[in-house]
Design a protein around this motif. Structure first.
Motif, mmCIF file in Angstrom:
data_model
loop_
_atom_site.group_PDB
_atom_site.id
_atom_site.type_symbol
_atom_site.label_atom_id
_atom_site.label_comp_id
_atom_site.label_asym_id
_atom_site.label_seq_id
_atom_site.Cartn_x
_atom_site.Cartn_y
_atom_site.Cartn_z
ATOM 1 N N PRO A 1 14.919 38.700 -19.389
ATOM 2 C CA PRO A 1 16.265 39.166 -19.699
ATOM 3 C C PRO A 1 16.528 40.593 -19.234
ATOM 4 C CG PRO A 1 14.909 39.233 -21.666
ATOM 5 C CD PRO A 1 14.081 38.594 -20.602
ATOM 6 N N SER A 2 15.465 41.312 -18.881
ATOM 7 C CA SER A 2 15.612 42.704 -18.471
ATOM 8 C C SER A 2 15.934 42.853 -16.989
ATOM 9 C CB SER A 2 14.336 43.487 -18.806
ATOM 10 O OG SER A 2 14.446 44.841 -18.389
ATOM 11 N N CYS A 3 15.131 42.214 -16.125
ATOM 12 C CA CYS A 3 15.341 42.388 -14.677
ATOM 13 C C CYS A 3 15.809 41.116 -13.984
ATOM 14 C CB CYS A 3 14.071 42.906 -14.010
ATOM 15 S SG CYS A 3 12.730 41.685 -13.931
ATOM 16 N N GLY A 4 15.869 39.999 -14.715
ATOM 17 C CA GLY A 4 16.356 38.755 -14.140
ATOM 18 C C GLY A 4 15.326 37.948 -13.377
ATOM 19 N N ALA A 5 14.081 38.384 -13.357
ATOM 20 C CA ALA A 5 13.041 37.649 -12.633
ATOM 21 C C ALA A 5 12.777 36.295 -13.292
ATOM 22 C CB ALA A 5 11.755 38.462 -12.596
ATOM 23 N N ARG A 6 12.391 35.335 -12.469
ATOM 24 C CA ARG A 6 12.029 34.003 -12.961
ATOM 25 C C ARG A 6 10.571 33.741 -12.610
ATOM 26 N NH1 ARG A 6 15.736 29.886 -10.244
ATOM 27 N NH2 ARG A 6 15.158 28.515 -11.966
ATOM 28 N N HIS A 7 9.820 33.211 -13.584
ATOM 29 C CA HIS A 7 8.395 32.959 -13.397
ATOM 30 C C HIS A 7 8.108 31.484 -13.683
ATOM 31 C CE1 HIS A 7 7.918 37.313 -13.266
ATOM 32 N NE2 HIS A 7 8.650 37.372 -14.368
ATOM 33 N N PHE A 8 7.251 30.901 -12.864
ATOM 34 C CA PHE A 8 6.997 29.468 -12.955
ATOM 35 C C PHE A 8 5.528 29.194 -13.285
ATOM 36 C CE2 PHE A 8 10.747 30.091 -10.452
ATOM 37 C CZ PHE A 8 11.607 29.087 -10.890
ATOM 38 N N PRO A 9 5.248 28.025 -13.881
ATOM 39 C CA PRO A 9 3.870 27.706 -14.297
ATOM 40 C C PRO A 9 2.880 27.862 -13.159
ATOM 41 C CG PRO A 9 5.395 26.093 -15.172
ATOM 42 C CD PRO A 9 6.189 26.957 -14.245
ATOM 43 N N ARG A 10 1.751 28.438 -13.480
ATOM 44 C CA ARG A 10 0.728 28.730 -12.485
ATOM 45 C C ARG A 10 -0.266 27.575 -12.385
ATOM 46 N NH1 ARG A 10 -3.395 33.946 -12.656
ATOM 47 N NH2 ARG A 10 -4.913 33.169 -11.148
ATOM 48 N N THR A 11 -0.582 27.218 -11.149
ATOM 49 C CA THR A 11 -1.648 26.258 -10.875
ATOM 50 C C THR A 11 -2.566 26.870 -9.826
ATOM 51 O OG1 THR A 11 -0.251 24.342 -11.370
ATOM 52 C CG2 THR A 11 -2.218 23.956 -10.046
ATOM 53 N N ASP A 12 -3.836 26.979 -10.131
ATOM 54 C CA ASP A 12 -4.794 27.593 -9.215
ATOM 55 C C ASP A 12 -5.446 26.519 -8.348
ATOM 56 O OD1 ASP A 12 -4.435 30.189 -10.320
ATOM 57 O OD2 ASP A 12 -5.748 29.640 -11.989
ATOM 58 N N PRO A 13 -5.330 26.612 -7.017
ATOM 59 C CA PRO A 13 -5.983 25.624 -6.146
ATOM 60 C C PRO A 13 -7.485 25.871 -6.059
ATOM 61 C CG PRO A 13 -4.862 27.270 -4.814
ATOM 62 C CD PRO A 13 -4.544 27.599 -6.258
ATOM 63 N N VAL A 14 -8.254 24.819 -6.303
ATOM 64 C CA VAL A 14 -9.714 24.899 -6.298
ATOM 65 C C VAL A 14 -10.270 23.794 -5.409
ATOM 66 C CG1 VAL A 14 -11.806 24.762 -7.702
ATOM 67 C CG2 VAL A 14 -9.751 25.838 -8.636
ATOM 68 N N VAL A 15 -11.246 24.120 -4.579
ATOM 69 C CA VAL A 15 -11.939 23.094 -3.800
ATOM 70 C C VAL A 15 -13.238 22.738 -4.507
ATOM 71 C CG1 VAL A 15 -10.967 23.588 -1.539
ATOM 72 C CG2 VAL A 15 -12.898 24.943 -2.337
ATOM 73 N N ILE A 16 -13.537 21.456 -4.534
ATOM 74 C CA ILE A 16 -14.818 20.985 -5.062
ATOM 75 C C ILE A 16 -15.405 20.073 -4.000
ATOM 76 C CG2 ILE A 16 -13.677 19.136 -6.398
ATOM 77 C CD1 ILE A 16 -16.066 19.516 -8.426
#
Length: 326
Positions: A179-194
């Motif tokens: 609400p302060s700067c208007g930025a939007r943040h989305f759920p984080r998913t970390d890509p991992v190789v196995i």
């Protein structure tokens, strides 16, 4: 890989109904009409069923149920099930059980079950997902993994990374708005190789410091900025075990909500054989033959325990043993 989507937590075809996330009126009506809400406590979903055999399912409750009284924020919207309709999840970590073994909560192995007083008759309880995950149906597994991943992201990202102000949940939990700067943040998913790294009839496995006794798995690592999947595989295997990798092919992927990774399972062909372990990454690494891995899966190996059922490492090794990687 023909059976790639049978890995645990893979898509069950859940209708995520993204168009509903912005429709507050529809969501409020669904909750008012008794839509199911899954409570999670400190990352542990509430499950019901037989905790001894592992035949369990997520225990959804309607809003207004006493189990949900300590909800931290509004429920997050998971999607729309063909039978149950709209489904939600909520974090109730504000509830404090009468007796908690903190040594087990959050540990590698958590065998404890916490039961809310309002669930005495139902027998439902909060259980560690890694311990109970193989007893879930494909649909239930996708729902619980989505719920855990979303709620853990909200718990760990309460502030705007641009200006530092407190952010707010938006679009039914699928992003946070500042609400302060208007930025939007989305759920984080970390890509991992196995990686299923093979040398003829042998496969490379390793164990990290602090793992339970006899636990070995396939090597894995995070993809770094500016890096391809293939590049990450070759770099990680060289860094951790000193093995050069040539040809790489994709096999399968798995959402892994511990806390928020996408495991990309690949096969790689070893170009070298001598192992040099990085002690900061691995406690041990070794080549295991196909016949020896059969003994591991049968539980008869004196030094190596089978990979955790439900994890993509177990899935890939099982298919390698049965020659079903194509």
């Amino acid at each position: 890989m023909k059976r790639a989507e049978t890995v645990l937590f893979a898509s069950s075809g859940l209708d995520r109904a993204a168009e509903m996330r912005r429709d507050e009126a529809v969501l409020k009506k669904a909750l008012k009409d008794g839509a199911g809400v899954l409570p999670l406590w400190r990352g542990k979903p509430m499950l019901e069923g037989d905790f001894e055999t592992g035949a369990v399912s997520p225990a959804f409750r309607p809003m207004g149920h006493p189990t949900l009284a300590k909800a931290r924020e509004a429920p997050v919207f998971l999607g729309r099930d063909e039978t149950a309709g709209p489904l939600f999840a909520v974090d109730i970590s504000g509830w404090v059980p009468a007796d908690v073994d903190e040594d087990q909560i959050g540990g590698f192995v958590d065998n404890t079950v916490q039961r809310h007083p309002s669930e005495e008759k139902t027998g439902a309880g909060f259980a560690e997902l890694r311990r109970m995950m193989t007893g879930l149906s494909p649909r239930d597994a996708e729902l619980v993994a989505t719920a855990r991943g979303l709620l853990e992201w909200h718990r760990t990202h309460p502030f705007c990374s641009r200006c530092g102000a407190a952010s707010e949940m938006a679009e039914a939990g699928w992003h946070r708005a500042c609400p302060s700067c208007g930025a939007r943040h989305f759920p984080r998913t970390d890509p991992v190789v196995i990686m299923l790294i093979t040398d003829g009839e042998r496969v490379l496995v390793g164990r990290s410091p602090g793992w339970p006794e006899r636990m070995y798995s396939l090597l894995a690592g995070f993809i770094e900025p500016g890096e391809t999947v293939e590049g990450a595989i070759r770099r990680e295997v060289m860094e951790e075990a000193g093995i050069e990798v040539g040809r790489v092919s994709y096999l399968s992927s798995q959402p892994w909500p511990f806390p928020a990774s996408l495991m990309m399972g690949c096969r790689g062909e070893a170009l070298s054989r001598e192992i040099t372990v990085d002690p900061e990454e691995l406690e041990d690494a070794r080549w295991v033959s196909r016949s020896e891995m059969l003994e591991v899966f049968a539980g008869r190996h004196p030094e190596i325990a089978p990979a955790r059922k439900g994890a993509i490492a177990h899935f890939l090794l099982e298919h390698w043993l049965s020659d079903r990687l194509d």
